[in-house]
Design a protein around this motif. Structure first.
Motif, PDB file in Angstrom:
ATOM      1  N   HIS A  49       0.801  -1.106  -0.046  1.00 29.72           N
ATOM      2  CA  HIS A  49       0.044   0.119   0.008  1.00 29.72           C
ATOM      3  C   HIS A  49       0.858   1.079  -0.027  1.00 29.72           C
ATOM      4  CE1 HIS A  49      -3.325  -2.669   1.108  1.00 29.72           C
ATOM      5  NE2 HIS A  49      -4.164  -1.649   0.536  1.00 29.72           N
ATOM      6  N   ILE A  50       1.868   1.270   0.671  1.00 24.72           N
ATOM      7  CA  ILE A  50       2.843   2.447   0.691  1.00 24.72           C
ATOM      8  C   ILE A  50       3.374   2.465  -0.806  1.00 24.72           C
ATOM      9  CG2 ILE A  50       5.080   3.318   1.405  1.00 24.72           C
ATOM     10  CD1 ILE A  50       4.578   1.944   4.045  1.00 24.72           C
ATOM     11  N   GLN A  51       3.824   1.343  -1.225  1.00 27.94           N
ATOM     12  CA  GLN A  51       3.951   1.483  -2.995  1.00 27.94           C
ATOM     13  C   GLN A  51       2.993   2.065  -3.830  1.00 27.94           C
ATOM     14  OE1 GLN A  51       6.937   1.408  -4.265  1.00 27.94           O
ATOM     15  NE2 GLN A  51       7.061   0.354  -6.056  1.00 27.94           N
ATOM     16  N   LEU A  52       1.820   1.713  -3.380  1.00 28.77           N
ATOM     17  CA  LEU A  52       0.634   2.194  -4.305  1.00 28.77           C
ATOM     18  C   LEU A  52       0.632   3.753  -4.074  1.00 28.77           C
ATOM     19  CD1 LEU A  52      -1.683   1.965  -5.928  1.00 28.77           C
ATOM     20  CD2 LEU A  52      -3.119   1.405  -3.575  1.00 28.77           C
ATOM     21  N   ILE A  53       0.868   4.226  -2.976  1.00 23.34           N
ATOM     22  CA  ILE A  53       0.745   5.693  -2.639  1.00 23.34           C
ATOM     23  C   ILE A  53       2.011   6.446  -3.470  1.00 23.34           C
ATOM     24  CG2 ILE A  53       1.083   7.466  -0.893  1.00 23.34           C
ATOM     25  CD1 ILE A  53      -0.450   5.407   0.990  1.00 23.34           C
ATOM     26  N   ILE A  54       3.089   6.010  -3.293  1.00 26.66           N
ATOM     27  CA  ILE A  54       4.392   6.477  -3.987  1.00 26.66           C
ATOM     28  C   ILE A  54       4.145   6.268  -5.492  1.00 26.66           C
ATOM     29  CG2 ILE A  54       6.851   6.217  -4.275  1.00 26.66           C
ATOM     30  CD1 ILE A  54       6.937   4.766  -1.538  1.00 26.66           C
ATOM     31  N   GLY A  55       3.671   5.265  -6.116  1.00 26.92           N
ATOM     32  CA  GLY A  55       3.403   5.052  -7.361  1.00 26.92           C
ATOM     33  C   GLY A  55       2.262   6.124  -7.853  1.00 26.92           C
ATOM     34  N   LEU A  56       1.204   6.291  -7.304  1.00 30.04           N
ATOM     35  CA  LEU A  56       0.289   7.071  -7.746  1.00 30.04           C
ATOM     36  C   LEU A  56       0.968   8.708  -7.832  1.00 30.04           C
ATOM     37  CD1 LEU A  56      -2.914   5.609  -6.022  1.00 30.04           C
ATOM     38  CD2 LEU A  56      -2.457   5.749  -8.429  1.00 30.04           C
ATOM     39  N   GLY A  57       1.530   8.903  -6.793  1.00 29.38           N
ATOM     40  CA  GLY A  57       2.150  10.270  -6.537  1.00 29.38           C
ATOM     41  C   GLY A  57       3.015  10.408  -7.775  1.00 29.38           C
ATOM     42  N   TRP A  58       4.032   9.198  -8.119  1.00 29.14           N
ATOM     43  CA  TRP A  58       4.799   9.541  -9.280  1.00 29.14           C
ATOM     44  C   TRP A  58       4.305   9.365 -10.727  1.00 29.14           C
ATOM     45  CZ3 TRP A  58       8.650  10.974 -11.932  1.00 29.14           C
ATOM     46  CH2 TRP A  58       8.773  10.481 -13.338  1.00 29.14           C
ATOM     47  N   TYR A  59       3.036   8.681 -10.847  1.00 29.78           N
ATOM     48  CA  TYR A  59       2.299   8.598 -12.139  1.00 29.78           C
ATOM     49  C   TYR A  59       1.881   9.966 -12.305  1.00 29.78           C
ATOM     50  CZ  TYR A  59      -1.163   7.109 -15.434  1.00 29.78           C
ATOM     51  OH  TYR A  59      -1.895   7.167 -16.508  1.00 29.78           O
ATOM     52  N   PHE A  60       1.247  10.486 -11.526  1.00 23.55           N
ATOM     53  CA  PHE A  60       0.714  11.888 -11.829  1.00 23.55           C
ATOM     54  C   PHE A  60       1.349  13.118 -12.063  1.00 23.55           C
ATOM     55  CE2 PHE A  60      -3.001   9.933  -9.740  1.00 23.55           C
ATOM     56  CZ  PHE A  60      -3.855   9.546 -10.948  1.00 23.55           C
ATOM     57  N   MET A  61       2.832  12.683 -11.668  1.00 20.38           N
ATOM     58  CA  MET A  61       3.841  13.819 -12.072  1.00 20.38           C
ATOM     59  C   MET A  61       4.696  13.235 -13.183  1.00 20.38           C
ATOM     60  SD  MET A  61       5.425  14.702  -8.511  1.00 20.38           S
ATOM     61  CE  MET A  61       6.134  13.096  -7.998  1.00 20.38           C
ATOM     62  N   SER A  62       4.467  11.964 -13.633  1.00 22.99           N
ATOM     63  CA  SER A  62       5.137  11.346 -14.840  1.00 22.99           C
ATOM     64  C   SER A  62       5.127  12.084 -16.096  1.00 22.99           C
ATOM     65  CB  SER A  62       4.940   9.956 -14.842  1.00 22.99           C
ATOM     66  OG  SER A  62       3.776   9.459 -15.504  1.00 22.99           O
ATOM     67  N   PRO A  63       5.849  11.932 -16.948  1.00 24.10           N
ATOM     68  CA  PRO A  63       5.409  12.355 -18.516  1.00 24.10           C
ATOM     69  C   PRO A  63       4.497  11.278 -19.294  1.00 24.10           C
ATOM     70  CG  PRO A  63       7.935  11.296 -18.171  1.00 24.10           C
ATOM     71  CD  PRO A  63       7.331  11.492 -16.767  1.00 24.10           C
ATOM     72  N   TRP A  64       4.387  10.032 -18.826  1.00 25.42           N
ATOM     73  CA  TRP A  64       3.565   9.149 -19.231  1.00 25.42           C
ATOM     74  C   TRP A  64       2.039   9.673 -19.203  1.00 25.42           C
ATOM     75  CZ3 TRP A  64       7.246   6.869 -15.855  1.00 25.42           C
ATOM     76  CH2 TRP A  64       8.286   6.485 -16.242  1.00 25.42           C
ATOM     77  N   PHE A  65       1.751  10.300 -17.928  1.00 22.95           N
ATOM     78  CA  PHE A  65       0.409  10.669 -17.639  1.00 22.95           C
ATOM     79  C   PHE A  65       0.217  11.857 -18.302  1.00 22.95           C
ATOM     80  CE2 PHE A  65      -2.225  13.436 -14.920  1.00 22.95           C
ATOM     81  CZ  PHE A  65      -3.468  12.572 -15.117  1.00 22.95           C
ATOM     82  N   LYS A  66       1.081  12.876 -18.672  1.00 21.82           N
ATOM     83  CA  LYS A  66       1.156  14.299 -19.344  1.00 21.82           C
ATOM     84  C   LYS A  66       0.919  13.716 -20.846  1.00 21.82           C
ATOM     85  CE  LYS A  66       3.825  16.708 -16.022  1.00 21.82           C
ATOM     86  NZ  LYS A  66       5.051  16.704 -15.571  1.00 21.82           N
ATOM     87  N   ALA A  67       1.571  12.740 -21.325  1.00 26.37           N
ATOM     88  CA  ALA A  67       1.456  12.138 -22.730  1.00 26.37           C
ATOM     89  C   ALA A  67       0.051  11.574 -22.983  1.00 26.37           C
ATOM     90  CB  ALA A  67       2.404  11.164 -23.166  1.00 26.37           C
ATOM     91  N   LEU A  68      -0.471  10.871 -21.981  1.00 24.13           N
ATOM     92  CA  LEU A  68      -1.855  10.345 -22.259  1.00 24.13           C
ATOM     93  C   LEU A  68      -2.754  11.185 -22.099  1.00 24.13           C
ATOM     94  CD1 LEU A  68      -3.062   7.320 -22.175  1.00 24.13           C
ATOM     95  CD2 LEU A  68      -3.218   7.674 -19.735  1.00 24.13           C
ATOM     96  N   LYS A  69      -2.712  12.314 -21.307  1.00 26.51           N
ATOM     97  CA  LYS A  69      -3.668  13.489 -21.193  1.00 26.51           C
ATOM     98  C   LYS A  69      -3.657  14.146 -22.717  1.00 26.51           C
ATOM     99  CE  LYS A  69      -3.405  16.321 -17.938  1.00 26.51           C
ATOM    100  NZ  LYS A  69      -2.983  17.063 -16.779  1.00 26.51           N
TER     101      LYS A  69
END
Length: 140
Positions: A49-69
């Protein structure tokens, strides 16, 4: 954030593998489910669950999320980008849901064998899902 997510993943994998192997050994050797196994399952639940929180934080800052949007169609055409933008996050969320379900199911069981089976099945399937969607090329 990406570095923390990557290093924490090693901890998650080590703990998850240990928990699944311990559960399988518990079933085979017909061991008693003790506080050690309880704590191990809980520690695995917490680390994932800690990894999930870290991962979600990273995901919304990541270039992949920006590219997807900005250009989702192009992301979906590129298998590498799709893995990082869609497949990896969704599969990891599903795996963590399975771990949570395994934790909840084991608490309702009375017999040791049933408790070990809950961990072996749910945590084991989660482990397979996680291993299937780790971006191995960026790990090594």
């Amino acid at each position: 954030m990406k570095t923390i997510h990557s290093y924490w993943a090693y901890i998650v994998l080590a703990v998850l593998i240990y928990t699944v192997v311990n559960a399988i050994i518990g079933i085979i050797q017909k061991k008693e489910f003790t506080h050690k196994e309880f704590r191990l399952g809980l520690f695995t639940l917490i680390t994932t669950h800690i990894q999930l929180i870290i991962g979600l934080g990273w995901y919304f800052m990541s270039p992949w999320f920006k590219a997807l949007k900005s250009n989702g169609g192009e992301v979906m055409k590129d298998s590498g980008a799709r893995l990082l933008a869609i497949e990896h996050p969704l599969t990891m969320i599903i795996a963590i849901v399975l771990i949570t379900m395994g934790w909840s199911k084991h608490k309702k069981r009375v017999k040791s064998e049933a408790k070990f089976k809950s961990f072996a099945i749910f945590y084991g399937i989660a482990l397979l899902l996680i291993l299937s969607r780790i971006p191995w090329s960026s790990w090594f």
